[in-house]
Design an enzyme around this catalytic site. Structure first.
Site, mmCIF file in Angstrom:
data_model
loop_
_atom_site.group_PDB
_atom_site.id
_atom_site.type_symbol
_atom_site.label_atom_id
_atom_site.label_comp_id
_atom_site.label_asym_id
_atom_site.label_seq_id
_atom_site.Cartn_x
_atom_site.Cartn_y
_atom_site.Cartn_z
ATOM 1 N N LEU A 38 50.932 65.256 54.754
ATOM 2 C CA LEU A 38 50.885 63.930 54.155
ATOM 3 C C LEU A 38 52.215 63.531 53.530
ATOM 4 O O LEU A 38 52.474 62.348 53.300
ATOM 5 C CB LEU A 38 49.786 63.879 53.088
ATOM 6 C CG LEU A 38 48.364 64.198 53.579
ATOM 7 C CD1 LEU A 38 47.404 64.262 52.402
ATOM 8 C CD2 LEU A 38 47.903 63.165 54.592
ATOM 9 N N GLY A 39 53.041 64.520 53.232
ATOM 10 C CA GLY A 39 54.331 64.238 52.614
ATOM 11 C C GLY A 39 55.058 65.532 52.321
ATOM 12 O O GLY A 39 54.463 66.609 52.313
ATOM 13 N N GLY A 41 58.939 67.144 50.232
ATOM 14 C CA GLY A 41 60.128 66.897 49.428
ATOM 15 C C GLY A 41 60.774 68.216 49.075
ATOM 16 O O GLY A 41 60.451 69.258 49.658
ATOM 17 N N TYR A 43 60.319 70.032 46.571
ATOM 18 C CA TYR A 43 59.380 70.957 45.945
ATOM 19 C C TYR A 43 58.572 71.741 46.975
ATOM 20 O O TYR A 43 58.140 72.869 46.745
ATOM 21 C CB TYR A 43 58.407 70.186 45.046
ATOM 22 C CG TYR A 43 57.564 69.206 45.825
ATOM 23 C CD1 TYR A 43 56.364 69.600 46.411
ATOM 24 C CD2 TYR A 43 57.965 67.886 45.989
ATOM 25 C CE1 TYR A 43 55.607 68.712 47.150
ATOM 26 C CE2 TYR A 43 57.212 66.987 46.720
ATOM 27 C CZ TYR A 43 56.039 67.407 47.293
ATOM 28 O OH TYR A 43 55.298 66.522 48.027
ATOM 29 N N GLY A 44 58.294 71.112 48.128
ATOM 30 C CA GLY A 44 57.387 71.690 49.112
ATOM 31 C C GLY A 44 56.758 70.577 49.930
ATOM 32 O O GLY A 44 57.438 69.660 50.369
ATOM 33 N N VAL A 46 52.756 68.272 50.945
ATOM 34 C CA VAL A 46 51.351 67.944 50.674
ATOM 35 C C VAL A 46 50.622 67.898 52.007
ATOM 36 O O VAL A 46 51.089 67.260 52.960
ATOM 37 C CB VAL A 46 51.222 66.592 49.946
ATOM 38 C CG1 VAL A 46 49.745 66.251 49.725
ATOM 39 C CG2 VAL A 46 51.965 66.622 48.623
ATOM 40 N N LYS A 61 48.726 70.310 47.401
ATOM 41 C CA LYS A 61 50.165 70.290 47.166
ATOM 42 C C LYS A 61 50.680 71.726 47.159
ATOM 43 O O LYS A 61 50.316 72.517 46.291
ATOM 44 C CB LYS A 61 50.481 69.596 45.838
ATOM 45 C CG LYS A 61 51.978 69.445 45.579
ATOM 46 C CD LYS A 61 52.248 68.535 44.403
ATOM 47 C CE LYS A 61 53.737 68.303 44.205
ATOM 48 N NZ LYS A 61 54.025 67.340 43.120
ATOM 49 N N ASP A 153 59.835 59.852 37.222
ATOM 50 C CA ASP A 153 60.155 59.679 38.645
ATOM 51 C C ASP A 153 59.244 58.626 39.270
ATOM 52 O O ASP A 153 58.680 58.818 40.345
ATOM 53 C CB ASP A 153 60.015 61.012 39.379
ATOM 54 C CG ASP A 153 60.606 60.969 40.799
ATOM 55 O OD1 ASP A 153 61.482 60.105 41.044
ATOM 56 O OD2 ASP A 153 60.205 61.787 41.635
#
Length: 372
Positions: A38-39, A41, A43-44, A46, A61, A153
């Protein structure tokens, strides 16, 4: 104010301690059917998931252990849990665990995606939808501020959408969230939405975190939704678009706005000058938008322009600036006297009617994942 910040810091410390004792390593494939990404970045990522036992759909996540500490992961989960009771903040499942390479927690699934995906370049989204978004984001920011926290953010990618008309949206991703009053010494968030005080921050001086940082990002988001463009690349005098905005804001007559702002009605220009005050101490609260809901926010109606395949949702205003899209940059970066409740109730149902059937701030025990 200081006592509120102290209290929330204490609460978060207790939550982190509690969750750390319950954190266990599991085989994610044993308990979930994993779907599409789903997404992602820095960080990792989703991933869409179905609980094999209950059939519950959710967003998992996955946070890369090599890039994030367990402490920061638990703190993000604690903040998300603390805020998830609000209808415009993403619901948080009581599902969290670790795998060999990741730290994982679950949140409710937004069927439409994020707000960024709805923006048509050089057009934005319909005016009524902008207003609905503004009221709901303002509502959520007031709640976050009351809890003594700052999101840090806020951007369209971190606002999830539950219907394409934006009757129901929710803020997500609290990975950068801070307790108000915290001193930071490095930039965080996405540069297009950073407040000028953060852009001008020095490592030695640092910056005291305040809710006005979120208000600035909120103002930029509204502009993007209205126009389909970003007002500047960075809130720095090195940026021509921002420099012209500062010169305009410092002009008390305010009768000669930069070209980027000329299609914004004069009354709404005043709203922006409050939300985007250069001096953070003079910045309006997010609830400022409620005074302007009944007026027109666009001089021209949104046409039926369709996004060309592969075209980025937001492009820059100034032809002098780089042709690099906002999307590509984002992929590489990581109390008002007006009662919101009473204001919402007084507004026309056609503007603010919500489908709240999808709202879920907490998942019932039977929907939790049994990993025991």
């Amino acid at each position: 104010m200081a006592s509120i910040a102290h209290n929330v810091e204490h609460v978060l410390d207790r939550m982190v301690s509690f969750y750390s004792q319950r954190l266990r390593q599991v085989d994610v494939q044993k308990y979930f059917l994993l779907g599409k990404e789903l997404g992602k970045g820095g960080y990792g990522r989703v991933i869409l998931a179905n609980d094999k036992k209950t059939g519950q759909r959710m967003a998992l996540k996955f946070i890369d252990k090599s890039r994030n500490s367990q402490e920061s992961y638990l703190r993000e989960f604690s903040i998300a849990s603390l805020l998830s009771s609000h209808p415009n903040i993403i619901g948080c499942f009581e599902v969290f665990f670790k795998t060999t390479f990741n730290l994982v927690f679950a949140q409710e699934l937004a069927p439409v995606g994020d707000l960024f995906s709805l923006i048509i370049p050089h057009v934005g989204i319909p005016e009524d939808a902008v207003k609905r978004c503004a009221v709901q984001i303002s509502n959520a920011l007031e709640f976050i501020a009351e809890k003594g926290l700052v999101h840090m953010d806020l951007k369209p990618e971190n606002i999830l959408v539950f219907d394409k008309e934006c009757h129901f949206i929710k803020i997500t991703d609290f990975g950068f969230a801070k307790v108000r009053g915290t001193v930071i010494r490095s930039m965080c968030g996405s540069k297009y939405y950073m407040a000028p005080e953060m852009c001008a921050m020095t490592i030695s001086g640092g910056l005291v975190v305040d809710g006005s940082i979120d208000v600035w990002a909120f103002g930029v988001i509204i502009y993007c939704l209205l126009t389909g463009k970003s007002p500047w690349r960075l809130a720095s005098l090195d940026d021509d678009g921002y420099k012209r905005f500062v010169e305009w804001q410092n002009n008390v007559k305010m009768n000669n706005p930069p070209e980027a702002w000329r299609k914004i009605p004069t009354k709404i220009q005043r709203m922006f000058n409050g939300l985007l005050a250069i001096d953070y101490s003079k910045r309006s609260p997010s609830t400022k938008v409620l005074k302007y809901i009944r007026g027109s926010w666009k001089e021209e109606p949104v046409d039926s322009a369709k996004r060309k395949e592969g075209e980025d949702p937001i492009e820059m205003n100034s032809s002098e600036q780089s042709e690099d899209s906002l999307a590509s940059h984002l992929s590489t970066s990581q109390s008002s006297s007006v009662s919101i409740t009473s204001t919402l109730n007084s507004m026309s149902s056609s503007l603010l009617t919500r489908n709240t059937s999808g709202s879920q701030s907490k998942i019932s025990p039977e929907a939790e994942v049994d990993i025991g």
